[in-house]
Enzyme design. Structure first.
Site, short mmCIF file in Angstrom:
data_model
loop_
_atom_site.label_atom_id
_atom_site.label_comp_id
_atom_site.label_asym_id
_atom_site.label_seq_id
_atom_site.Cartn_x
_atom_site.Cartn_y
_atom_site.Cartn_z
N GLU A 59 0.83 -1.09 0.15
CA GLU A 59 -0.08 0.05 -0.02
C GLU A 59 0.66 1.23 0.10
OE1 GLU A 59 -2.94 -0.34 -0.76
OE2 GLU A 59 -3.48 -2.26 -0.28
N ASN A 62 -0.48 7.43 0.55
CA ASN A 62 -2.00 8.08 0.68
C ASN A 62 -2.86 7.13 1.46
OD1 ASN A 62 -1.42 11.09 0.26
ND2 ASN A 62 -0.52 9.90 -1.60
N HIS A 304 -3.46 16.40 -11.07
CA HIS A 304 -2.80 15.35 -10.65
C HIS A 304 -2.93 14.35 -11.84
CE1 HIS A 304 -2.32 11.51 -8.34
NE2 HIS A 304 -1.19 11.83 -8.52
N ARG A 306 -1.75 10.95 -12.69
CA ARG A 306 -1.21 9.52 -12.08
C ARG A 306 -1.13 8.87 -13.27
NH1 ARG A 306 0.46 5.77 -9.65
NH2 ARG A 306 -0.28 4.74 -7.55
O1 GFB Z 1 0.06 8.08 -2.62
P1 GFB Z 1 -0.63 6.66 -3.32
O2 GFB Z 1 -1.01 5.43 -2.42
O3 GFB Z 1 -1.67 7.09 -4.26
O4 GFB Z 1 0.72 6.12 -4.15
P2 GFB Z 1 -2.84 6.09 -5.06
C1 GFB Z 1 1.19 6.70 -5.20
C2 GFB Z 1 2.56 7.18 -4.85
O5 GFB Z 1 3.27 7.51 -6.04
C3 GFB Z 1 2.73 8.46 -3.96
C4 GFB Z 1 3.73 8.71 -6.12
O6 GFB Z 1 2.69 8.08 -2.73
C5 GFB Z 1 4.06 9.21 -4.44
O7 GFB Z 1 5.11 8.52 -4.00
N1 GFB Z 1 2.99 9.77 -6.77
C6 GFB Z 1 1.95 9.63 -7.26
C7 GFB Z 1 3.48 11.07 -7.02
N2 GFB Z 1 1.46 10.75 -7.97
C8 GFB Z 1 2.32 11.81 -7.68
C9 GFB Z 1 2.71 13.15 -8.07
O8 GFB Z 1 1.68 13.69 -8.77
N3 GFB Z 1 3.83 13.76 -7.38
C10 GFB Z 1 4.96 12.95 -6.93
N4 GFB Z 1 5.87 13.63 -6.34
N5 GFB Z 1 4.47 11.58 -6.65
C11 GFB Z 1 -2.42 3.56 -4.92
C12 GFB Z 1 -1.34 2.75 -4.63
O9 GFB Z 1 -1.95 4.62 -5.55
O10 GFB Z 1 -3.02 3.07 -6.17
C13 GFB Z 1 -1.80 1.33 -4.14
O11 GFB Z 1 -1.02 3.27 -3.05
C14 GFB Z 1 -2.25 0.63 -5.55
O12 GFB Z 1 -0.52 0.71 -3.94
C15 GFB Z 1 -3.24 1.65 -6.05
O13 GFB Z 1 -1.24 0.55 -6.38
C16 GFB Z 1 -3.91 0.99 -7.07
O14 GFB Z 1 -3.90 5.91 -4.68
O15 GFB Z 1 -2.56 7.03 -6.55
#
Ligand code: GFB
Length: 442
Positions: A59, A62, A304, A306
């Protein structure tokens, strides 16, 4: 005989005090009454009780922040109903996250919450302590930190098969999956424990669990256990998702002030955005914040975008770069904005491609200095991106990304109109999934 027993207890207490290391003679085995009795004596000494937790390793940052909110509300309510004990939440250090792959960053492990968040703000909501503080307090000088009980939460697969969901909290056999990260040697479990080799336990229980976090109150057993850990805490649901209490916990999650300052300088230098002009000033203390809907935001649109695992895992909602550019252009034209701030985990060539479709606009992203990379690493850079997105006049996020959700929450707190916040990129102009709107409650 009675005299002898009393004497025995007094000696036991005396040894406990002077040894300074209560763990030496208090090993918690439920089944051994004699040991439990010793623990009761020890645990009556101090009213401090520690709750630790961890989350499923894959995970991201966020979702983990969301799990913290579940625990924060859980602890707040626990403290309200149980004044006998001094409950404390131990903040699990950050590290080894799958998405944290910023080139050139050194070792991203054992990162304390103070790197990213303002601990005093968190403490204004519930008593939290960093792991290193817990180690100092709990070990009384000993190298080994032995947790009294570790519960590993497991989903009830049967419920997912039948679709009949009901609350469940049953000690069950541990599956291989549950124990895969733990190492056992002569009934002492070590690892993963956030990477600390000196943290151990003799007492692991697997729980078939379904329901909200407060269903775990019954597992705390403070007479027996002084420290308790819940692994896979993401399985426990929110007790009060979206309530006033939820938002209080969320508002207490202020970032490290240096991260706000870096974002503030960036906004001023590159985006012509200041709190005075944008009507986004906030009190330094989150408890003084008030409900409002008059934030204007800086003269830029933020997105954002992604990419990475979402391009594969969420194909049905993630647009091509070209299509994203077209959606952004339409919105900027409608709003009369010419500056676009892009927060993305995408590759540099994807950013360049996006720019190439938007030649008539100023398209920017935050480029961290070596200082920022080394000090705050991926987690801090992501927060800076989130802060900058939170102060834009208009925000467009990515469908079902928790990274986007945290930005939307922040904008709700700052005081924007919901229509400037709850927007996401569509797969195409025709195919557009919509996220729910979780508006703030004061
Ligand atoms: O935060 P997060 O749980 O969001 O995971 P999701 C995405 C990670 O990717 C962030 C990087 O913690 C950052 O390290 N990241 C994503 C970014 N977008 C940005 C951005 O705009 N700027 C920067 N600097 N970094 C979830 C995952 O991702 O999606 C789960 O946590 C799973 O493991 C799920 O893969 C499908 O909710 O987008």
């Amino acid at each position: 005989m009675l005299m002898f027993k009393v004497l025995h207890i007094i000696i036991l207490i005396f040894v406990c005090v002077i040894s300074g290391n209560e763990l030496e003679f208090c090993e918690v085995f439920d089944e051994y009454a004699e040991n439990s009795k010793k623990c009761s004596i020890r645990n009556n000494f101090t009213q401090k009780r520690y709750i630790l937790y961890d989350v499923n390793p894959p995970e991201g940052f966020n979702l983990r922040r969301d799990v913290y909110i579940r625990l924060a509300v859980f602890l707040k309510r626990l403290i309200e109903k149980d004044e006998k004990y001094q409950w404390q939440l131990v903040l699990p250090p950050w590290g080894n996250l799958y998405h944290w792959q910023y080139p050139n960053t050194e070792f991203q492990e054992y990162l304390f919450w103070e790197n990213f968040f303002d601990i005093t703000s968190l403490q204004q909501y519930i008593p939290v302590i960093e792991m290193y503080k817990f180690m100092e307090e709990y070990s009384s000088g000993s190298k080994e930190i032995q947790l009294d009980c570790v519960y590993i939460l497991q989903n009830d697969d049967e419920m997912f098969k039948t679709g009949k969901f009901e609350d469940k909290n049953e000690v069950t056999n541990c599956t291989r999956d549950s124990l895969q990260y733990y190492k056992s040697k002569r009934h002492i479990y070590t690892s993963p424990f956030w990477g600390y080799h000196n943290i151990t336990t003799r007492n692991i229980k697997c729980l078939k669990f379904h329901g909200t976090a407060s269903n775990l109150y019954q597992n705390l057993k403070p007479i027996q256990y002084r420290s308790i850990m819940f692994d896979h805490m993401e399985i426990a649901l929110h007790d009060e998702y979206g309530s006033k209490e939820y938002w209080k916990a969320r508002r207490s999650m202020r970032y490290n002030s240096e991260l706000y300052n870096i974002a503030k300088n960036y906004r001023k230098t590159f985006l012509n955005s200041t709190d005075e002009n944008d009507n986004t000033d906030r009190p330094a203390d989150w408890t003084k914040e008030k409900s409002r809907r008059n934030a204007r935001g800086g003269p830029y649109l933020s997105v954002h975008l992604r990419r990475r695992d979402f391009i594969i895992g969420r194909k049905e909602s993630i647009p091509t770069i070209k299509n994203a550019a077209s959606q952004l252009r339409q919105k900027m034209d409608k709003l009369g904005l010419t500056v676009l701030f892009v927060a993305t985990d995408g590759e540099q060539h994807e950013f360049e491609e996006l720019k190439s479709y938007l030649p008539q606009y100023k398209v920017l992203k935050f480029v961290p200095s070596d200082y920022v990379i080394n000090k705050f690493k991926d987690g801090g850079i992501a927060i800076i991106d989130q802060i900058i997105c939170s102060y834009a006049r208009y925000f467009i996020g990515t469908y079902e990304s928790t990274f986007t959700y945290r930005i939307q929450e922040e904008r709700e707190i700052v005081g924007f109109l919901p229509e400037t916040t709850f927007n996401n990129l569509c797969k195409t102009d025709k195919k557009c999934p919509r996220n729910g709107q979780w508006q703030i409650v004061w």
